[in-house]
Design an enzyme around this catalytic site. Structure first.
Site, PDB file in Angstrom:
ATOM      1  N   LYS A  17      44.305   4.208  27.543  1.00  0.00           N
ATOM      2  CA  LYS A  17      44.791   5.338  28.350  1.00  0.00           C
ATOM      3  C   LYS A  17      43.968   6.598  28.110  1.00  0.00           C
ATOM      4  O   LYS A  17      43.662   7.327  29.050  1.00  0.00           O
ATOM      5  CB  LYS A  17      46.246   5.664  27.989  1.00  0.00           C
ATOM      6  CG  LYS A  17      47.249   4.812  28.707  1.00  0.00           C
ATOM      7  CD  LYS A  17      48.651   5.312  28.383  1.00  0.00           C
ATOM      8  CE  LYS A  17      48.902   5.292  26.908  1.00  0.00           C
ATOM      9  NZ  LYS A  17      49.721   6.314  26.350  1.00  0.00           N
ATOM     10  N   ARG A  92      58.627   7.495  28.565  1.00  0.00           N
ATOM     11  CA  ARG A  92      58.647   6.330  27.674  1.00  0.00           C
ATOM     12  C   ARG A  92      59.992   5.601  27.757  1.00  0.00           C
ATOM     13  O   ARG A  92      60.146   4.551  27.153  1.00  0.00           O
ATOM     14  CB  ARG A  92      58.450   6.763  26.220  1.00  0.00           C
ATOM     15  CG  ARG A  92      57.094   7.309  25.911  1.00  0.00           C
ATOM     16  CD  ARG A  92      56.092   6.169  25.678  1.00  0.00           C
ATOM     17  NE  ARG A  92      55.479   6.159  24.371  1.00  0.00           N
ATOM     18  CZ  ARG A  92      54.410   6.878  24.023  1.00  0.00           C
ATOM     19  NH1 ARG A  92      53.850   7.701  24.869  1.00  0.00           N
ATOM     20  NH2 ARG A  92      53.897   6.767  22.828  1.00  0.00           N
ATOM     21  N   ARG A 131      40.229   2.178  16.013  1.00  0.00           N
ATOM     22  CA  ARG A 131      40.279   3.431  16.771  1.00  0.00           C
ATOM     23  C   ARG A 131      40.157   4.669  15.880  1.00  0.00           C
ATOM     24  O   ARG A 131      40.818   4.791  14.861  1.00  0.00           O
ATOM     25  CB  ARG A 131      41.604   3.487  17.530  1.00  0.00           C
ATOM     26  CG  ARG A 131      41.757   4.745  18.348  1.00  0.00           C
ATOM     27  CD  ARG A 131      42.697   4.542  19.461  1.00  0.00           C
ATOM     28  NE  ARG A 131      44.085   4.683  19.064  1.00  0.00           N
ATOM     29  CZ  ARG A 131      45.088   4.627  19.926  1.00  0.00           C
ATOM     30  NH1 ARG A 131      44.861   4.410  21.196  1.00  0.00           N
ATOM     31  NH2 ARG A 131      46.318   4.773  19.503  1.00  0.00           N
ATOM     32  N   ARG A 164      44.491   7.708  12.977  1.00  0.00           N
ATOM     33  CA  ARG A 164      45.902   8.106  12.930  1.00  0.00           C
ATOM     34  C   ARG A 164      46.692   7.179  12.015  1.00  0.00           C
ATOM     35  O   ARG A 164      46.477   5.984  12.015  1.00  0.00           O
ATOM     36  CB  ARG A 164      46.492   8.047  14.346  1.00  0.00           C
ATOM     37  CG  ARG A 164      46.080   9.225  15.178  1.00  0.00           C
ATOM     38  CD  ARG A 164      46.342   9.031  16.646  1.00  0.00           C
ATOM     39  NE  ARG A 164      47.618   8.384  16.941  1.00  0.00           N
ATOM     40  CZ  ARG A 164      48.047   8.138  18.180  1.00  0.00           C
ATOM     41  NH1 ARG A 164      47.322   8.488  19.215  1.00  0.00           N
ATOM     42  NH2 ARG A 164      49.193   7.551  18.384  1.00  0.00           N
ATOM     43  N   ARG A 175      55.098  -0.300  16.967  1.00  0.00           N
ATOM     44  CA  ARG A 175      55.013   0.516  18.193  1.00  0.00           C
ATOM     45  C   ARG A 175      54.954  -0.365  19.437  1.00  0.00           C
ATOM     46  O   ARG A 175      55.499  -0.017  20.477  1.00  0.00           O
ATOM     47  CB  ARG A 175      53.798   1.445  18.126  1.00  0.00           C
ATOM     48  CG  ARG A 175      54.061   2.649  17.208  1.00  0.00           C
ATOM     49  CD  ARG A 175      52.782   3.327  16.798  1.00  0.00           C
ATOM     50  NE  ARG A 175      52.106   3.955  17.906  1.00  0.00           N
ATOM     51  CZ  ARG A 175      50.775   4.071  18.018  1.00  0.00           C
ATOM     52  NH1 ARG A 175      49.992   3.574  17.096  1.00  0.00           N
ATOM     53  NH2 ARG A 175      50.257   4.689  19.048  1.00  0.00           N
TER      54      ARG A 175
HETATM   55  P1  AMP Z   1      51.047   8.457  21.795  1.00  0.00           P
HETATM   56  O1  AMP Z   1      49.897   9.297  21.376  1.00  0.00           O
HETATM   57  O2  AMP Z   1      51.319   8.569  23.268  1.00  0.00           O
HETATM   58  O3  AMP Z   1      50.918   7.021  21.338  1.00  0.00           O
HETATM   59  O4  AMP Z   1      52.343   9.058  21.070  1.00  0.00           O
HETATM   60  C1  AMP Z   1      52.438   9.084  19.664  1.00  0.00           C
HETATM   61  C2  AMP Z   1      53.900   9.177  19.252  1.00  0.00           C
HETATM   62  O5  AMP Z   1      54.493  10.351  19.799  1.00  0.00           O
HETATM   63  C3  AMP Z   1      54.772   8.026  19.757  1.00  0.00           C
HETATM   64  O6  AMP Z   1      54.708   6.886  18.923  1.00  0.00           O
HETATM   65  C4  AMP Z   1      56.145   8.677  19.752  1.00  0.00           C
HETATM   66  O7  AMP Z   1      56.650   8.778  18.436  1.00  0.00           O
HETATM   67  C5  AMP Z   1      55.836  10.096  20.213  1.00  0.00           C
HETATM   68  N1  AMP Z   1      55.917  10.252  21.686  1.00  0.00           N
HETATM   69  C6  AMP Z   1      54.901  10.554  22.546  1.00  0.00           C
HETATM   70  N2  AMP Z   1      55.343  10.633  23.813  1.00  0.00           N
HETATM   71  C7  AMP Z   1      56.675  10.381  23.759  1.00  0.00           C
HETATM   72  C8  AMP Z   1      57.706  10.298  24.734  1.00  0.00           C
HETATM   73  N3  AMP Z   1      57.456  10.500  26.036  1.00  0.00           N
HETATM   74  N4  AMP Z   1      58.962  10.007  24.299  1.00  0.00           N
HETATM   75  C9  AMP Z   1      59.234   9.815  22.990  1.00  0.00           C
HETATM   76  N5  AMP Z   1      58.317   9.862  22.030  1.00  0.00           N
HETATM   77  C10 AMP Z   1      57.040  10.147  22.402  1.00  0.00           C
END
Ligand code: AMP
Length: 220
Positions: A17, A92, A131, A164, A175
């Protein structure tokens, strides 16, 4: 009624993404909003939001809907009439998707297209362990498929690359389970609204980009 497009990009961790969102942002002049980046920024600045979000993020769980929806409300309200937006990592959950419809409706906007990138779980686990992300501008790299020109440094701004914590293998598997349980149903939500474009993410980045472009041309 605003003509400015509202585009969503979704896909499990490691689906590519980040790379594709950068292309879509530049090519279609969209404001790119990644909720994960907003949350990491809040954590880095130790704001009240960051302090609450951190425990959920470190455990690879979703941050509760009410917190995320409040964050998104602020963002949506700040959009200019003619400003196209690319939402990345939101919604999400189905509750977040419903809240988004409500917020956009207040602005006479709607979701134009949902780009849903699909990749098998085993491919994702392999990809994510390689990554690295720029600490300054969040640009993602991959040691095998998309290495930086100079090891450990961002091509764009020379920022330090880091891995990360939630990219460790056990965290990744958790996840992916969370994604399957809570976020996969969001695809069905948009399928029923006829705005879902399913993209095969298990192919070279150029082919994924071409598929995304085709879906964008058909929708906006
Ligand atoms: P990402 O970088 O999109 O993988 O997001 C990293 C972390 O942020 C996720 O594993 C969640 O803990 C939190 N997060 C990001 N976007 C959301 C969302 N829309 N709803 C809930 N948690 C989120």
């Amino acid at each position: 009624m605003s003509d400015a497009p509202t585009v969503l990009i979704m896909g499990p961790p490691g689906a590519g993404k980040g790379t594709q969102a950068a292309h879509l942002r530049d090519h279609y002049h969209l404001r790119h909003v990644a909720t994960g980046d907003l949350l990491r920024d809040a954590v880095a600045h130790d704001t009240p939001l960051g302090q609450t979000a951190r425990t959920y993020m470190d455990a690879g769980n979703l941050v509760p809907d009410d917190i995320i929806i409040a964050m998104l409300r602020e963002l949506v309200e700040s959009l200019g009439d003619e400003e196209g937006v690319l939402l990345d990592g939101y919604p999400r959950t189905v509750a977040q998707a419903e809240a988004l419809d409500g917020l956009l409706g207040e602005l006479e906007r709607h979701v134009n297209v949902v780009l849903d990138i699909r990749v098998p779980a085993e491919v994702l686990v392999h990809r994510i362990s390689g990554r690295w992300v720029c600490r300054t501008c969040q640009t993602p790299y991959n040691v095998t498929s998309h290495p930086p020109k100079v090891a450990g440094k961002c091509d764009l701004d020379g920022g330090e690359l880091f891995q990360r914590e939630d990219d460790a293998e056990s965290a990744v598997r958790h996840r992916l389970d969370v994604y399957e349980a809570q976020t996969a149903p969001v695809s069905d939500y948009y399928l029923h609204r006829d705005v879902l474009a399913t993209i095969d993410g298990n192919q070279p980045a150029e082919a994924v980009q071409a598929a995304l472009d085709a879906a964008m041309h058909a929708a906006v």
